[in-house]
Every structure is written in structure tokens, then in C-alpha cells.
Scaffold this active site. Structure first.
Site, PDB file in Angstrom:
ATOM      1  N   ARG A 109       0.836  -1.206   0.140  1.00 42.57           N
ATOM      2  CA  ARG A 109       0.037  -0.046  -0.044  1.00 42.57           C
ATOM      3  C   ARG A 109       0.736   1.284   0.227  1.00 42.57           C
ATOM      4  O   ARG A 109       0.558   2.494  -0.495  1.00 42.57           O
ATOM      5  CB  ARG A 109      -1.039   0.026   1.186  1.00 42.57           C
ATOM      6  CG  ARG A 109      -1.920   1.072   1.266  1.00 42.57           C
ATOM      7  CD  ARG A 109      -3.235   0.963   2.197  1.00 42.57           C
ATOM      8  NE  ARG A 109      -3.005   0.180   3.457  1.00 42.57           N
ATOM      9  CZ  ARG A 109      -2.415   0.747   4.327  1.00 42.57           C
ATOM     10  NH1 ARG A 109      -1.760   1.940   4.352  1.00 42.57           N
ATOM     11  NH2 ARG A 109      -2.270  -0.024   5.470  1.00 42.57           N
ATOM     12  N   TYR A 131     -15.417  15.505 -15.964  1.00 48.80           N
ATOM     13  CA  TYR A 131     -15.987  14.166 -15.872  1.00 48.80           C
ATOM     14  C   TYR A 131     -17.185  14.042 -14.874  1.00 48.80           C
ATOM     15  O   TYR A 131     -16.694  14.598 -13.463  1.00 48.80           O
ATOM     16  CB  TYR A 131     -14.758  13.267 -15.452  1.00 48.80           C
ATOM     17  CG  TYR A 131     -15.091  11.788 -15.261  1.00 48.80           C
ATOM     18  CD1 TYR A 131     -15.570  11.014 -16.584  1.00 48.80           C
ATOM     19  CD2 TYR A 131     -15.091  10.990 -13.894  1.00 48.80           C
ATOM     20  CE1 TYR A 131     -15.736   9.540 -16.565  1.00 48.80           C
ATOM     21  CE2 TYR A 131     -15.469   9.557 -14.084  1.00 48.80           C
ATOM     22  CZ  TYR A 131     -15.551   8.826 -15.064  1.00 48.80           C
ATOM     23  OH  TYR A 131     -15.785   7.590 -15.101  1.00 48.80           O
TER      24      TYR A 131
END
Ligand SMILES: *Cc1c(COP(=O)(O)O)cnc(C)c1O
Length: 409
Positions: free
Chosen positions: A73, A126
Site C-alpha cells: 500500500r 468528468y
């Protein structure tokens, strides 16, 4: 439209200048020969965690003294190879890959904005980027003004003393209005804000926002960078290491990191980026011409058509017009629906930037979550059709679209 600037070395000499011309950079960036077996293709380090040889080494990694890996991560060599490649293509110094384009956008807003802050964003970004600001970040007292950033005066007037971020998508989605990035950067910096540019539509092949003063450049790598419609992913690119570290800390704990397998797939796609972008653009130019001259078409927007009102800006800022076209038919929504149903090659699907051509209806699909009046204000009329042109044979694409338009009678 001339695409001579495409693929060229940056004219500006700066420390971020890439080593190679862009076609070569796509193929070789971030790729080192494998030291163990000499494999040409990079390995996929599909691991969650990394073993420390000694307790001291583990402690040194957590203390930031030893740069080795800790946990995927927070970083992984397969992801780092992609980050290096895309950072070089954008003329940035570092990049952070994320699980999706939306993970990139939400991470950057989370990192840069606090209660009371204000964002100015292109109105026709978007759809989900807009909803994220208006529905979600508003719950934390963060205000957003969605404006037509292609009009510099409107953009300037929208900035307040609380504006921390100007968020621009250019060409806008799906109206294809062009925002002047150099002006937007100037306005942002005068106000003490950062300019964040969603460069998904252009890819680094056709537009390099850092050259015009952007602070962060981001992509949905789902689109052109991966290019094969088989991965969802995102990336954030930086030229300022302090800013990168600030956003990286947030990415690590929000958790929207890319997965190593995903990174490997995208890195593989990047190798053919320049040639895919060029082929799709040549196809789009031909289809835009067809639309511009067909009697069934009310209007067509494509940055490469002659007489574009922003032609000077396009020539300054973009190395080519790209491969997105929007148009409306004389028969409006009903005719649009017929064409969506009768083209054979463009698949009826949202997304863009893949080798396959795609066609969609923003008002009922990508921008359905945006309120009707806001959609109209952003130039997204009910009959607007968006065509994302792919890399199929040009004559096949022309013949297919022509039969669908001719069938309207
Ligand atoms: C697709 C897209 C996004 C969102 O990316 P995902 O990878 O789908 O999360 C953001 N910006 C633009 C311009 C896009 O086209």
C-alpha cells in the site's frame, strides 16, 4: 490539423527534460533489465509485504532512512516502474499510481482541501469528479464553483480568497471546450492556489500541462495510458517533491493505491501509447470531417476541424486534436439513439482511450448524475453524442458511421 509538435522533444530545456524522444520514452521508461534472470519484460512483484533482513533494517525503513520497500500500500517495485515511466512522459519528477482515476482525484482533493476552502472547477468535468465535489466534499464545508474555465474572465471572477485549488479538464468532457492552461496557472498562483489538471483526454503525447504551470497532472490510466479497456487505474504526477510527499501520505492512509498486477498491465499498455494516440487521432480527424459534411448532423465539435474558435490556443497548448468527438444530430435525442443502435464498430459503452471505438450518450450515461440544468449550463445538451475513436481501420470506421447516418434519411 498539424500534429508536427507531437512526439518532439520539449523545446524548453529544463531539468525534467526526458532522455529520449517520446516514442522511445514510452517503450523504455521505467524499464530496467531484470538483474536476476535477464528477463526483458519486468517481473510482477505480486506481494503484500517485504521481508526485512534484520530488525535494524526494518526500523530504518520505517524511519525513512533506508529507502527499501515495507508494504505494497505504501510502495512496490512494479508500481514504482509505472510511476517512473509516466512521470517521465509528463515531464514530472515523480508520480503516485492509484486504484482508479477517481482514487487519484479524491486523494488529491482530500490532501489539498480543508473545511472552509474553495475549489474552482471546470463545469463540464468528468461527471463523478463534479458529484464528488458537490455531494461529498461539500459535506465537510468545502465549497465548489463549477464554471466555464474556457472563459478566462469567468475563471478569474470565480476565484475567492479561500480558493485553494483550480481543477481543470481540457478539452472538457464531453463539450471539448479548451481551457488556457497558462492563464489558469497564473490565476491560481496569484490567488495562492494550486492548478490541478486532469489530462486524461490528451495523454502526455498531446498535452504537457507542466509546461504551462500546472502543479499536479492526473490521469485516469483506464483510458489512453493503458489503452486496452481491460484495467481501471489512475495516476498523479508531480514536479514538486514536497507536494508529492503531502499527497503520498494521504494516499497511503486513504488506501487507494494501485495493485502490482494492475501496474504491470498499464506499464505494458504505455509502450504503445504514442502509436495508439496517433492512429486514433488520424481516424478521428476523418470521422469529424464526415460528420461536418453530413446533412443529418446539426453540429460537430472536434478541436481539429478548421475554423475552431480556439484554434490559436489549440496550436499553443496541444500537439494534436485528440480522438474525442461530440456531435448532435438534426433529429436530436431520437436520431442519436438510432445511430447508437445502428453503428456496428463503435461499441455502445462509456470510457475512451482504448483501441476499440466507443460511442455513448452523456445525458443518460456518463453525466446522468449531473442535474439537468447544470448539464445544459455546461454545454451537455440532451442530444449530444460522444464518439471515442479507436484504432480500427479508418475506411471501416468511415463506412460504418456513414451507413448509420445515411439510414436516418
Ligand atoms: C474516466 C475518467 C475519470 C475517472 O477515472 P476512473 O479510472 O474511471 O476512476 C476521470 N477523469 C476523466 C477525464 C475520465 O475520462
Amino acid at each position: 490539423m498539424a500534429v508536427s509538435g507531437m512526439g518532439g522533444k520539449p523545446e524548453m530545456k529544463n531539468k525534467n527534460q526526458t532522455r529520449w524522444n517520446i516514442d522511445t520514452e514510452c517503450i523504455h521508461g521505467g524499464s530496467e533489465p531484470d538483474p536476476t534472470f535477464g528477463a526483458l519484460a519486468p517481473a510482477i512483484f505480486q506481494t503484500s509485504t517485504f521481508v526485512f533482513r534484520t530488525p535494524e533494517e526494518g526500523a530504518a525503513r520505517f524511519a525513512g532512512v533506508d529507502p527499501g520497500y515495507i508494504y505494497t500500500r505504501m510502495g512496490n517495485p512494479t508500481i514504482a516502474a509505472l510511476e517512473e515511466s509516466v512521470a517521465a512522459l509528463e515531464e514530472g519528477t515523480s508520480a503516485l499510481a492509484t486504484a482508479s482515476g477517481m482514487a487519484a482525484i479524491s486523494t488529491v482533493f482530500f490532501a489539498l482541501l480543508s473545511t472552509g476552502d474553495h475549489v474552482v472547477s471546470s463545469a463540464s468535468v468528468y461527471g463523478p469528479s463534479r458529484v464528488l465535489l458537490e455531494r461529498d466534499f461539500s459535506r465537510f464545508g468545502i465549497q465548489a464553483s463549477m464554471v466555464d474555465t474556457s472563459d478566462t474572465e469567468i475563471l478569474r471572477a470565480a476565484v475567492t480568497d479561500r480558493t485553494r485549488v483550480i481543477f481543470v479538464e481540457t478539452p472538457a468532457n464531453p463539450t471539448l471546450a479548451i481551457t488556457d492552461l497558462a492563464k489558469a496557472a497564473e490565476i491560481a498562483h496569484e490567488a495562492g492556489a494550486l492548478l490541478v489538471v486532469d489530462n486524461t483526454f490528451m495523454s502526455p503525447i498531446l498535452q504537457k500541462p507542466f509546461r504551462f504551470g500546472a502543479d499536479i497532472v492526473l490521469h485516469s490510466v483506464t483510458k489512453f495510458l493503458n489503452g486496452h479497456s481491460d484495467v481501471v487505474g489512475g495516476i498523479l504526477v508531480f514536479q514538486d517533491e514536497e507536494l508529492m510527499k503531502r499527497v503520498r501520505g494521504v494516499r497511503h492512509y486513504l488506501g487507494g493505491t494501485m495493485d502490482p498486477h494492475q501496474a504491470w498491465m498499464v506499464h505494458r499498455g504505455v509502450k504503445t501509447l504514442a502509436m495508439r494516440v496517433r492512429t486514433a487521432q488520424e481516424n478521428a480527424g476523418a470521422l469529424a470531417e464526415l460528420l461536418a459534411h453530413h446533412p443529418a448532423v446539426e453540429w460537430v465539435r472536434y478541436p481539429g476541424l478548421p475554423g475552431h474558435p480556439q484554434a490559436d490556443l489549440i496550436a499553443r497548448q496541444m500537439a494534436g486534436p485528440g480522438s474525442l468527438i461530440s456531435f448532435e444530430l438534426k433529429g436530436g435525442v431520437e436520431a442519436g439513439r438510432k445511430v447508437l443502435g445502428s453503428v456496428e464498430l463503435p461499441a455502445l459503452a462509456v470510457s475512451l482511450g482504448g483501441v476499440e471505438s466507443l460511442i455513448q450518450h452523456p445525458a443518460s450515461m456518463t453525466h446522468a448524475t449531473v442535474k439537468h440544468q447544470d448539464r445544459l449550463a455546461a454545454g451537455i445538451t440532451d442530444g449530444l453524442v460522444r464518439l471515442a475513436v479507436g484504432c480500427e481501420d479508418r475506411e471501416d470506421l468511415i463506412a460504418d458511421l456513414r451507413q448509420a447516418l445515411d439510414a436516418l434519411g
